[in-house]
Design an enzyme around this catalytic site. Sequence first.
Site, mmCIF file in Angstrom:
data_model
loop_
_atom_site.group_PDB
_atom_site.id
_atom_site.type_symbol
_atom_site.label_atom_id
_atom_site.label_comp_id
_atom_site.label_asym_id
_atom_site.label_seq_id
_atom_site.Cartn_x
_atom_site.Cartn_y
_atom_site.Cartn_z
ATOM 1 N N LYS A 55 0.813 -1.203 0.000
ATOM 2 C CA LYS A 55 0.000 0.000 0.000
ATOM 3 C C LYS A 55 0.854 1.264 0.000
ATOM 4 C CE LYS A 55 -0.116 2.288 3.022
ATOM 5 N NZ LYS A 55 0.117 3.419 3.838
ATOM 6 N N GLN A 99 -5.655 -1.787 10.452
ATOM 7 C CA GLN A 99 -5.412 -3.168 10.022
ATOM 8 C C GLN A 99 -5.994 -4.169 11.008
ATOM 9 O OE1 GLN A 99 -3.345 -4.381 7.427
ATOM 10 N NE2 GLN A 99 -2.327 -2.544 6.751
ATOM 11 N N ASP A 122 -12.210 1.282 4.359
ATOM 12 C CA ASP A 122 -12.337 -0.172 4.444
ATOM 13 C C ASP A 122 -13.804 -0.612 4.402
ATOM 14 O OD1 ASP A 122 -10.268 -1.948 4.515
ATOM 15 O OD2 ASP A 122 -9.983 -1.870 6.684
HETATM 16 N N1 LIG Z 1 -8.611 -3.480 7.900
HETATM 17 C C1 LIG Z 1 -7.998 -4.307 7.062
HETATM 18 N N2 LIG Z 1 -8.298 -4.280 5.751
HETATM 19 C C2 LIG Z 1 -7.671 -5.132 4.886
HETATM 20 O O1 LIG Z 1 -7.964 -5.124 3.677
HETATM 21 C C3 LIG Z 1 -6.664 -6.030 5.404
HETATM 22 C C4 LIG Z 1 -6.399 -5.997 6.770
HETATM 23 N N3 LIG Z 1 -7.076 -5.146 7.574
HETATM 24 N N4 LIG Z 1 -5.481 -6.816 7.317
HETATM 25 C C5 LIG Z 1 -4.637 -7.656 6.501
HETATM 26 C C6 LIG Z 1 -5.339 -8.094 5.248
HETATM 27 C C7 LIG Z 1 -4.393 -8.599 4.203
HETATM 28 N N5 LIG Z 1 -4.497 -7.674 3.119
HETATM 29 C C8 LIG Z 1 -3.668 -7.678 2.000
HETATM 30 C C9 LIG Z 1 -3.813 -6.756 0.996
HETATM 31 C C10 LIG Z 1 -2.956 -6.719 -0.086
HETATM 32 C C11 LIG Z 1 -1.935 -7.630 -0.190
HETATM 33 C C12 LIG Z 1 -1.036 -7.564 -1.368
HETATM 34 O O2 LIG Z 1 -0.724 -6.521 -1.872
HETATM 35 N N6 LIG Z 1 -0.574 -8.699 -1.872
HETATM 36 C C13 LIG Z 1 0.254 -8.735 -3.049
HETATM 37 C C14 LIG Z 1 1.719 -8.568 -2.721
HETATM 38 C C15 LIG Z 1 2.408 -9.782 -2.201
HETATM 39 C C16 LIG Z 1 3.897 -9.566 -1.863
HETATM 40 O O3 LIG Z 1 4.309 -8.472 -1.477
HETATM 41 O O4 LIG Z 1 4.616 -10.561 -1.963
HETATM 42 C C17 LIG Z 1 -0.101 -10.004 -3.803
HETATM 43 O O5 LIG Z 1 -0.874 -10.815 -3.260
HETATM 44 O O6 LIG Z 1 0.351 -10.157 -4.916
HETATM 45 C C18 LIG Z 1 -1.781 -8.573 0.799
HETATM 46 C C19 LIG Z 1 -2.642 -8.597 1.890
HETATM 47 C C20 LIG Z 1 -5.402 -6.719 3.423
HETATM 48 N N7 LIG Z 1 -5.961 -6.907 4.616
#
Ligand SMILES: Nc1nc(=O)c2c([nH]1)NC[C@@H]1CN(c3ccc(C(=O)N[C@@H](CCC(=O)O)C(=O)O)cc3)C=[N+]21
Length: 298
Positions: A55, A99, A122
């Site tokens: 992010k 988060q 969110d």
């Molecule tokens: N209030 C709240 N809202 C959320 O939306 C929330 C949260 N808490 N807590 C944690 C989880 C997890 N989450 C992710 C979002 C993006 C990637 C992301 O960018 N992933 C990439 C990058 C992976 C990398 O860096 O290797 C991918 O899957 O390709 C991961 C995990 C949002 N969450």
Amino acid sequence: MSQAQIIDGKVTAERLRAEVAEEVAALKAQHGLQPGLAVVLVGEDPASQVYVRSKGEHSKAAGMHSVTHRLPADVSQSDLLTLVRQLNADPAIHGILVQLPLPKGLDEKAVIETIDPAKDVDGLHVVNAGRLAQGLPSLVPCTPLGCMIMLRETLGDLSGKRAVVVGRSVLVGKPVAQLLLAADCTVTIAHSRTQDLAAVCREADILVAAVGRPQMIKADWIKPGATVIDVGINRVPFRDPVKAAEGKTKLVGDVAYKEVSAVAGAITPVPGGVGLMTVACLLKNTVTAAKRIAGLEP
Ligand SMILES: Nc1nc(=O)c2c([nH]1)NC[C@@H]1CN(c3ccc(C(=O)N[C@@H](CCC(=O)O)C(=O)O)cc3)C=[N+]21
Ligand SMILES: NC(=O)C1=CN([C@@H]2O[C@H](COP(=O)(O)OP(=O)(O)OC[C@H]3O[C@@H](n4cnc5c(N)ncnc54)[C@H](OP(=O)(O)O)[C@@H]3O)[C@@H](O)[C@H]2O)C=CC1
């Protein structure tokens, strides 16, 4: 054996982020408005760490103002609420994301209800969740929004399809089920008490996995040709014993990707799937919130 189409989050997220960057530039030029996002990370949840990193990079690249507040796992409830209230009052901030999950001892519901609904990018505040359930305009949770964009791109009209969502969290399972219902799917929500989960999943034309259990969903749970959306972000040790011994880890989803790919019609990879869309939708929601707060959008 046929192989599932890979639903590429990279391409779609990149396009969405480019649109956001253009909008940010226009808001700056025409209204002197720079959308600002504040992320609050308490403690060290591994999936949240991935999110924060991703992010941070992308919000800056889109020209937004972005701050991350890292608090220790033993922060008091009242200190956390004070920070949220400060962010509510800060005119440079249009989006607030706390988060989840929060460390034990903190009251998640109370924290979310303290966020100004207009800044709740969110979409978790009861006002936004209620508006979503009633089909009114709201800030829609980022991951569910990202899932829907990928599904529409893959399948077009979703009307009449059988959708099974595994997971019923306020963050993912429930809102994604609401959006699928709004798209005229026939929706089943499964969870840890569901009996014969494999048989329930086999009914699905669209299967959304939001469980948090590495590679739990197997090939024989999948209706041939189904579209599989894997929300899970799980950090696991490498199988290679040398790398594992070095303490190296990798990300896997809730779906056994390799074997399921041989049965499904289309599937999202992890990484490179839903997670990327989540970040892009977060930027989009922050722009939407900034415009509404400035009175530029209804
Ligand atoms: N209030 C709240 N809202 C959320 O939306 C929330 C949260 N808490 N807590 C944690 C989880 C997890 N989450 C992710 C979002 C993006 C990637 C992301 O960018 N992933 C990439 C990058 C992976 C990398 O860096 O290797 C991918 O899957 O390709 C991961 C995990 C949002 N969450
Ligand atoms: N890609 C992305 O952008 C995002 C990824 N995530 C990831 O998605 C996953 C889910 O997140 P979240 O919804 O917040 O998680 P939660 O832990 O809040 O919810 C998990 C859900 O899965 C259900 N569940 C747990 N074990 C089983 C089981 N054995 N069989 C069936 N159902 C089960 C639980 O059921 P019950 O309610 O009965 O306990 C619960 O409803 C995590 O891996 C998380 O990191 C989350 C947000 C964004």
